[in-house]
Scaffold this active site. Structure first.
Site, PDB file in Angstrom:
ATOM      1  N   HIS A 156       0.826  -1.212   0.000  1.00 54.97           N
ATOM      2  CA  HIS A 156       0.000   0.000   0.000  1.00 54.97           C
ATOM      3  C   HIS A 156       0.859   1.259   0.000  1.00 54.97           C
ATOM      4  O   HIS A 156       0.476   2.291   0.563  1.00 54.97           O
ATOM      5  CB  HIS A 156      -0.947   0.016   1.203  1.00 54.97           C
ATOM      6  N   SER A 279      16.189  18.419 -19.470  1.00 55.35           N
ATOM      7  CA  SER A 279      15.011  19.259 -19.626  1.00 55.35           C
ATOM      8  C   SER A 279      15.323  20.399 -20.581  1.00 55.35           C
ATOM      9  O   SER A 279      16.430  20.933 -20.588  1.00 55.35           O
ATOM     10  CB  SER A 279      14.583  19.817 -18.266  1.00 55.35           C
ATOM     11  N   TYR A 319     -10.902 -18.945 -44.645  1.00 55.17           N
ATOM     12  CA  TYR A 319     -10.036 -17.774 -44.736  1.00 55.17           C
ATOM     13  C   TYR A 319     -10.847 -16.513 -44.998  1.00 55.17           C
ATOM     14  O   TYR A 319     -11.780 -16.507 -45.811  1.00 55.17           O
ATOM     15  CB  TYR A 319      -9.003 -17.949 -45.859  1.00 55.17           C
ATOM     16  N   LYS A 327      -0.836  -9.292 -38.790  1.00 59.29           N
ATOM     17  CA  LYS A 327       0.620  -9.126 -38.899  1.00 59.29           C
ATOM     18  C   LYS A 327       1.106  -7.857 -38.220  1.00 59.29           C
ATOM     19  O   LYS A 327       2.154  -7.863 -37.561  1.00 59.29           O
ATOM     20  CB  LYS A 327       1.043  -9.095 -40.365  1.00 59.29           C
TER      21      LYS A 327
END
Length: 394
Positions: A156, A279, A319, A327
């Site tokens: 926690h 930065s 198919y 892909k």
């Protein structure tokens, strides 16, 4: 250009661009695998007396040459090719004429692409699992290097129980090894030979030997029945993306710990400048971007998994062209995991813990004290718990 499905009708350029999509570029990585599968198919055709010995020798030599030339950048798949299969057959036929045109007997782009992807997955899984084990080893080395460094254990987001760098790093090492085992398990779905299923219903009238191509390509078995082959599309891919997601989540949790420990408020660990950026407005800042991006990569992995699963959701059997869309998330997820696994070992090696900055709350030993009371006085744990809690309130 003649495509494998060409029947002499013109194809609108806009339709070609939309239907081919990114396939022609994505398929670059499948060239060596499609060439291998094509050689195995040609050898099977010859064994079944469907391809002459001279044609086989020429086809095999030319396919191997084409794969070698592609590897060194001598040619690439073009948009007009649509995919790796057309590109290879186009080059093959251009060099061999009729012999090259004989190679497609008894197969379809549907079983071709699955064969190439499954061979590619075999190598990808091995590479990813090996890289994951190298990450686990880097955690082992960190534990050894910081063997005497104590850490508070958190629950926690509060100090809870005593820990150490070896215990902390050891937990990640164990889980990364488990992730490597999960990656290896993906091969169960990839080690079945799809060749001979053709468009999903076999090759009627042809004496195709599916066992022969399975043996030639090192598949563990033949994927049966032929109608199951297209139903399997996306499963191995999604399983790999799931394992990649779990792996990158583990690495993300490691990175989250480092980012917390590296804050000025904690100061437990120093991230060297080589793994930070600056930065644009604050001269004093060094930002731990590498660890922030490791933490964030699991979100992309999860998105790739969801995309792959969603493409297949509620498709009918057989198919469907939608399946080519798997892909993109598959390759993206693999590339993402590969890049992340490569950066993590040097990032771990660069970490330096600042023992002087690590402070453990004295109350962190409360659970240990309660356990000691149980052992020494024989009282119930709940009574020991209450006694220690009362003592800490004083």
């Amino acid at each position: 250009m003649t495509r494998l499905w060409d029947k002499g009708m013109p194809l609108d350029a806009q339709v070609l661009g939309y239907s081919a999509g990114e396939d022609f570029a994505l398929d670059e990585r499948l060239v060596p695998y499609d060439a291998r599968a094509s050689v195995a198919h040609a050898e099977m055709l010859h064994a079944q007396q469907l391809l002459g010995a001279d044609d086989l020798a020429r086809v095999r030599a030319t396919l191997n040459t084409l794969a070698t030339e592609h590897a060194r950048g001598a040619w690439h798949i073009e948009l007009a090719d649509e995919d790796v299969h057309t590109a290879l057959e186009r080059h093959l036929t251009a060099r061999l004429g009729e012999a090259g045109a004989r190679i497609h007997l008894g197969r379809s782009r549907n079983d071709q692409v699955l064969a190439a992807i499954r061979l590619y997955l075999r190598d990808s899984v091995a590479a990813l699992a090996g890289a994951a084990l190298r990450v686990a080893t880097a955690f082992d080395e960190l534990a050894l290097r910081e063997s005497g460094t104590a850490l508070p254990g958190y629950t926690h987001m509060q100090q809870a129980m005593p820990s150490s760098v070896p215990l902390w790093a050891g937990g990640f090492a164990a889980e990364i090894r488990d992730d490597a085992a999960g990656l290896a398990a993906v091969l169960r779905r990839s080690e079945r030979n799809p060749l001979g299923s053709a468009a999903g219903y076999g090759t009627p009238g042809l004496p195709i030997d599916r066992d022969a191509t399975a043996a030639a390509l090192g598949f563990a078995s033949v994927h049966q029945p032929v109608t199951a082959v297209q139903l399997s599309r996306g499963k191995a891919e999604a399983q790999l993306l799931f394992e990649i997601t779990l792996l990158l989540q583990d690495l993300g949790r490691f990175a989250a710990d480092v980012l917390l420990f590296a804050t000025q408020e904690f100061g437990f660990v120093t991230v060297p400048d080589a793994f930070t950026t600056g930065s644009s407005i604050m001269p004093q800042k060094r930002n731990p971007d590498v660890f922030e991006l490791i933490r964030g990569r699991s979100a992309t992995a999860q998105a790739c998994l969801l995309e792959a699963l969603s493409v297949c959701a509620k498709l009918p059997s057989g198919y469907q062209r939608d399946l080519q869309l798997i892909k993109f998330p598959l390759f993206r997820g693999i590339d993402l995991a590969t890049a992340t696994l490569a950066i993590v070992p040097p990032a771990i090696a660069a970490l330096r813990f600042n023992r002087a900055a690590i402070r453990l709350d004295p109350a962190i030993h409360a659970a240990e004290e309660a356990n000691r009371l149980v052992l020494t006085e024989g009282i119930p744990f709940r009574e020991a718990y209450q006694r220690v809690a009362a003592k800490l309130k004083k």
